[in-house]
Write a protein that holds these residues in place. Sequence first.
Motif, short mmCIF file in Angstrom:
data_model
loop_
_atom_site.label_atom_id
_atom_site.label_comp_id
_atom_site.label_asym_id
_atom_site.label_seq_id
_atom_site.Cartn_x
_atom_site.Cartn_y
_atom_site.Cartn_z
N GLN A 151 0.86 -1.19 0.00
CA GLN A 151 0.00 0.00 0.00
C GLN A 151 0.90 1.24 0.00
N ASN A 186 -8.08 12.74 4.63
CA ASN A 186 -7.57 11.82 3.60
C ASN A 186 -6.21 12.28 3.09
N GLU A 192 -2.69 0.25 -4.24
CA GLU A 192 -2.58 -1.05 -3.58
C GLU A 192 -2.15 -2.11 -4.60
N LYS A 213 -4.48 -1.64 -7.75
CA LYS A 213 -5.57 -0.66 -7.68
C LYS A 213 -4.98 0.71 -7.41
N ALA A 215 -6.19 4.85 -7.06
CA ALA A 215 -7.33 5.76 -6.94
C ALA A 215 -7.44 6.63 -8.18
N GLU A 395 -14.11 -6.04 -4.78
CA GLU A 395 -13.85 -5.81 -3.37
C GLU A 395 -13.71 -7.11 -2.58
N TRP A 398 -10.06 -7.97 -2.70
CA TRP A 398 -9.23 -7.12 -1.84
C TRP A 398 -9.49 -7.40 -0.36
N ILE A 410 -8.11 6.01 4.37
CA ILE A 410 -7.85 5.46 3.04
C ILE A 410 -9.14 5.45 2.21
N ARG A 411 -10.25 5.07 2.83
CA ARG A 411 -11.53 5.11 2.11
C ARG A 411 -11.85 6.53 1.65
N THR A 413 -9.69 8.79 0.99
CA THR A 413 -8.77 9.14 -0.09
C THR A 413 -9.29 8.64 -1.42
N TYR A 414 -9.74 7.38 -1.46
CA TYR A 414 -10.33 6.85 -2.69
C TYR A 414 -11.52 7.71 -3.13
N ASP A 418 -11.47 9.90 -6.53
CA ASP A 418 -12.49 9.53 -7.51
C ASP A 418 -13.43 10.70 -7.82
#
Length: 818
Positions: A151, A186, A192, A213, A215, A395, A398, A410-411, A413-414, A418
């Motif tokens: 990561q 974030n 990842e 993955k 972002a 998902e 992952w 992290i969520r 940040t995605y 996005d």
Amino acid sequence: MKSFERIRFPFPLLFLLFVLSSGLLHAQTHTLSGKVTDEKNRQPLAFVNVVINEGLQGCITDIDGKYEISASEAITKISFSSIGYEPVTLVIEPNQRRCNIALKPTTFELGEVTVEAGENPAHRIIDSLLRHRKANNPNSLDSYRYNIYDQMVITIDSSDFGKALAYDMATDMTNLQMFDSILKKNNLMVMETASEVLFMAPDRNLQNVLGTKIAGMKEPTFIYLVNSMQSISFYEETINVTGTDYVNPISRGSKNHYFFTLESVNPIGQGDSLYVISFHPFKGSNFNGLRGSMTVNSDGWALQSVKAEPDKQEGLFTASIQQLYQKVEGQWFPKQLNTNLKFPSMVVDIDGIAFPMVAIGKSYLTDITINPEVSKKQFSDIEILVDPEAAFRDEDFWAGRRIDTLSDRIRATYAFVDSLTRGNDLIDKALVWTEKLVNQSAVPLGPIDLNLGNMINISGQRGLFFGLGASTNDRFSRFISFSSYFGYWTRLKRLDFGAGANMYLNRQRQMELGVYYGRRSHPIGEFGGLQERYSLLSESDYKYSIYENIHARGTRFDLNFATRFARHFKVFVNLNTSHRNYNAQFFHLPSDSLTEARFTQAEVKLRFAYKEKFLSTINGLQSLGTTYPVVWLSYMHAFPYLGSHYEYDRFKFEVSKNFYTPYMGVSKIILQAGYATEGCPVMETFNILGSYDRFGLYSPGSFGTMRLDEFFCDRFVALYLSHNFSGMLWKTDSEWFKPELVLITNLGWGDMPRTRAYPDKNFKTMEKGYYESGFVVKGLLNLPLVKVGLGAFYRYGPYSFDNVWNNFAFKWSATFTM
């Protein structure tokens, strides 16, 4: 004698006893956990020493700054210490189960101290490490297997954010406050990767990338591997950090070059202890060394953790690494790897305050198996294999690969990235642009790539080139590409143009078929062509542009085929017919003079790179290099067909190798040889490559004091030797002045027996031997993307000039560091 009856316990009672015993055991166990962070930048601190009560028991934090410690007696006090931070001791309340702490950084320099009455106590620990180095080195195992989850987050260095924010609030500025609110939630980017790794002694590796993955990416084709930024084991003679080799502080003879300090000793139970040792090169040392600290476990005298960074940080970024080991099946093995990068020259400007970009990479190793059954058939020249579906995992995939569920940060940040790229492919374009620019010197515009090498160029004899070149890319077709270019040379006052097509028959074997037609100027008697790619910014290629001996011009039609085969080989086949007009003549007989000629030729080139490794993706293979010499062999035959009147053979051979010697630097050897049969015209033999100019540009693999067109040979051998001390002779803290001394010696011999009876020939051969030596000091001016230096060469031996001044050639160097 009295007999004893066997006592029988009813099963319910036995079960109750187990439950009660378990309760008693839990009642006697006291557990405390928490997380340690940096007070300044909020980042977790790895490998902090954690000791409870009176130092009777301790542990260290993991790469995420987390710790958990258990004791049979109540935990009343806990102490935290780490090199570079102020130690802290806290009182623990009776029912307290968690303790988080932020340590305050302190200015700290690993100084040299005098140890009284005997040996440095740290040396005993280092000696024990060295004695057990092979047994503890994972790469000494017969085989191993593990899963790895990478990561990486990209954000800004917020070390001074609080101070700047206070100023921001005092001056009613709003951008910094807004950015602070974003960073609290974030990061700027997250990536990842999930892989399976397999190893077999002595050096077979396979990393199967199952998922990747990034972002904001809509069509992911880019892959990063955090674990590839550092050596997987800290037991080798050298440690690789972001592509550079550094002398390991626990290598042979390291006590003569590194200073070690025993910082602390922490008991961990069962008679074992953790020894914390700091290390750094001796003052005045100039070798590629590391500084940092290590924790040594007396159980097997093995590393339990390492924190290290290059003693001399230079280039576009600074780097630091961390490694955490655990015992698996009785073998110490890496558990977590950390790689942190800081980019001082890449900053985010907020209200006039510059914050450097940072990348924080973490790798977690799980499902480790020691010495599993493997076979050689499981390995090939592909060391990193990217699954075609890697970028499209759901998902559920992952969830099974991540060490823990994604944090809220992290969520966020995605979601943040996005939202910025919703309705556009900004991230995709940025990564494709970067890859094309760095690897192909091209700029993508939809289905077309603009080739920068065809837009501007420079040549000592042709002047400046201005033109336009373009080719189709994978967005047009993955199986065929078309290219064309045209441009004008200012000094030559001529227009060059050309067009071609390439078919990609098998990307995994680099199998291609191409056709090309063009009109251009080109050198005579050139030795080049023994490399796969040329770059205008590579100092090794200056000799093919700046110092080209351009004396021919004409049209040429080529048919090309290339493919890899038999693991270590790649073959290139070329059929061509050309018409050349010569604007200079070199001959031993007037009848041998050429003003124009037509040639029909076939050439087979073979490249051999033993144990060269590759990264394999859906786009094909990318070389990861080899530690062995690279060998080229070429055979060309000229046919008396299609208007040609010449028939002859021409052979070329080249071998090159770089050697890294600890404490000394990097040596490079290039050996070239060529042979042409008697039917070959003088101007198509070998025009030995000279790069002389009174004050010219240094280009390795050429004779710096040799004039253009000075020697022609139909057989020759050239040896180019150089050694770069890599800054080891000078140590400086200046950002702009980082000198590297390079010593060079070039030797050559050549001949053309058919011309020996003609002393009036208008060229020379090298049958007496050609010799020159010199030096270049690179990095006299150290810029973010280029190192500029100066040097001088001297010509000696049979071909030296009577005027001593004419034997000198002064050089300047330009080494691009992208």
